[in-house]
Scaffold this motif. Structure first.
Motif, PDB file in Angstrom:
ATOM      1  N   ALA A  73      70.232  35.661  15.618  1.00  0.00           N
ATOM      2  CA  ALA A  73      68.898  35.520  16.200  1.00  0.00           C
ATOM      3  C   ALA A  73      68.350  36.900  16.522  1.00  0.00           C
ATOM      4  N   THR A  74      67.228  37.252  15.921  1.00  0.00           N
ATOM      5  CA  THR A  74      66.617  38.560  16.111  1.00  0.00           C
ATOM      6  C   THR A  74      65.420  38.433  17.043  1.00  0.00           C
ATOM      7  N   ILE A  75      65.457  39.191  18.128  1.00  0.00           N
ATOM      8  CA  ILE A  75      64.422  39.135  19.153  1.00  0.00           C
ATOM      9  C   ILE A  75      63.308  40.127  18.813  1.00  0.00           C
ATOM     10  N   ALA A  76      62.101  39.612  18.576  1.00  0.00           N
ATOM     11  CA  ALA A  76      60.925  40.463  18.423  1.00  0.00           C
ATOM     12  C   ALA A  76      60.046  40.388  19.664  1.00  0.00           C
ATOM     13  N   GLY A  77      60.161  39.277  20.398  1.00  0.00           N
ATOM     14  CA  GLY A  77      59.424  39.117  21.635  1.00  0.00           C
ATOM     15  C   GLY A  77      57.927  39.021  21.431  1.00  0.00           C
ATOM     16  N   SER A  78      57.189  39.374  22.491  1.00  0.00           N
ATOM     17  CA  SER A  78      55.734  39.223  22.465  1.00  0.00           C
ATOM     18  C   SER A  78      55.006  40.532  22.711  1.00  0.00           C
ATOM     19  N   GLY A  79      55.749  41.625  22.843  1.00  0.00           N
ATOM     20  CA  GLY A  79      55.108  42.907  23.104  1.00  0.00           C
ATOM     21  C   GLY A  79      55.968  44.059  22.638  1.00  0.00           C
ATOM     22  N   GLU A  80      55.455  45.272  22.819  1.00  0.00           N
ATOM     23  CA  GLU A  80      56.152  46.471  22.380  1.00  0.00           C
ATOM     24  C   GLU A  80      57.541  46.558  23.011  1.00  0.00           C
TER      25      GLU A  80
END
Length: 264
Positions: free
Chosen positions: A17-24
């Motif tokens: 599972a690769t976390i890109a999230g919602s912000g920088e």
């Protein structure tokens, strides 16, 4: 950055599972928290998955909570005069992190670059933590006038001693990978992210040699002794922040932090 805050691939028993999230900086906000809980529910039910690995997109694990996303939520709560928002919302985020701890499959965190605030609390819910030499860790919630409330103060004492944890929580100090390994926060330090993925692959291969129900039984047995204490601690800190800081106080602190161009 991908529109998906959490991307998942499955290969030979390992769900990566690769976390890109919602912000920088792969900041944790938006649908990430719901996606994380859904992921843990899904992998728990799949016989073809024997282990889960969490890693960050690019050269950062995660800088922690997405303050821009959360400030908007706090503003909405203030406008609606919802006095229960902060307490209820924190508990929702707590449930997402607890879903990681409760997953019957072994969960390993692969940490490169920053792992701070809410991200450190997230990896504290994992079973195993591998880091690169570039990894750095901090628990800076006190700078926002809040007690870390997503489980770090309850689960980190199972990994490191009270003195090391209190130093991290009281000061917000950042430590590097070698120091994290010395105090037991991470299992091993590897040269780069490719080595992290190889370590997760090797771990999964070792796990696959044993019956799935035995792995589940080991994890359940290890967790049972601490489950109730963790739950009580989560309830306590959620109530404490709601009572002592409140939505307005947290919004002001987060807004000031954003003006300094930093993220928790």
């Amino acid at each position: 950055m991908s529109a998906a805050p959490l991307r998942v691939t499955v290969h030979d028993g390992l769900a990566l599972a690769t976390i890109a999230g919602s912000g920088e900086g792969n900041a944790l906000g938006g649908t990430f928290w719901d996606d994380l809980r859904t992921l843990m529910t899904d992998v728990s039910a799949r016989d073809d998955i024997r282990a889960v690995a969490l890693m960050g997109d690019g050269d950062t694990f995660s800088v922690g909570m997405d303050l821009r996303w959360y400030v908007v939520r706090l503003r909405r709560a203030e406008r609606s005069h919802d006095g229960t928002f902060m307490d209820d919302d924190v508990r929702r985020l707590q449930e997402a992190v607890t879903a990681v701890a409760a997953c019957p499959k072994p969960v390993v965190a692969l940490i490169d670059g920053a792992c701070t605030g809410a991200a450190l609390e997230l990896v504290s819910a994992c079973d195993i933590r591998y880091a690169t030499r570039r990894a750095r860790f901090a628990l800076p919630e006190a700078e926002l006038g809040v007690v870390a409330d997503l489980g770090g103060l309850q689960r980190l004492p199972l990994l490191i001693n009270q003195g090391h944890l209190r130093e991290l929580a009281f000061t917000g100090r950042t430590i590097g990978a070698e120091r994290a390994a010395d105090i037991g926060l991470v299992n091993d330090v590897h040269p780069d992210s490719a080595a992290l993925r190889h370590a997760a692959r090797t771990l999964t291969d070792d796990i696959r040699r044993h019956p799935a129900h035995v792995m589940e039984g080991i994890k359940a047995t290890l967790d049972e002794a601490h489950r109730e204490g963790v739950r009580r601690g989560l309830d306590h800190c959620a109530h404490w922040n709601s009572t002592h800081t409140g939505a307005q106080g947290l919004r002001h602190a987060m807004t000031a932090r954003l003006h300094n161009a930093t993220t928790l």
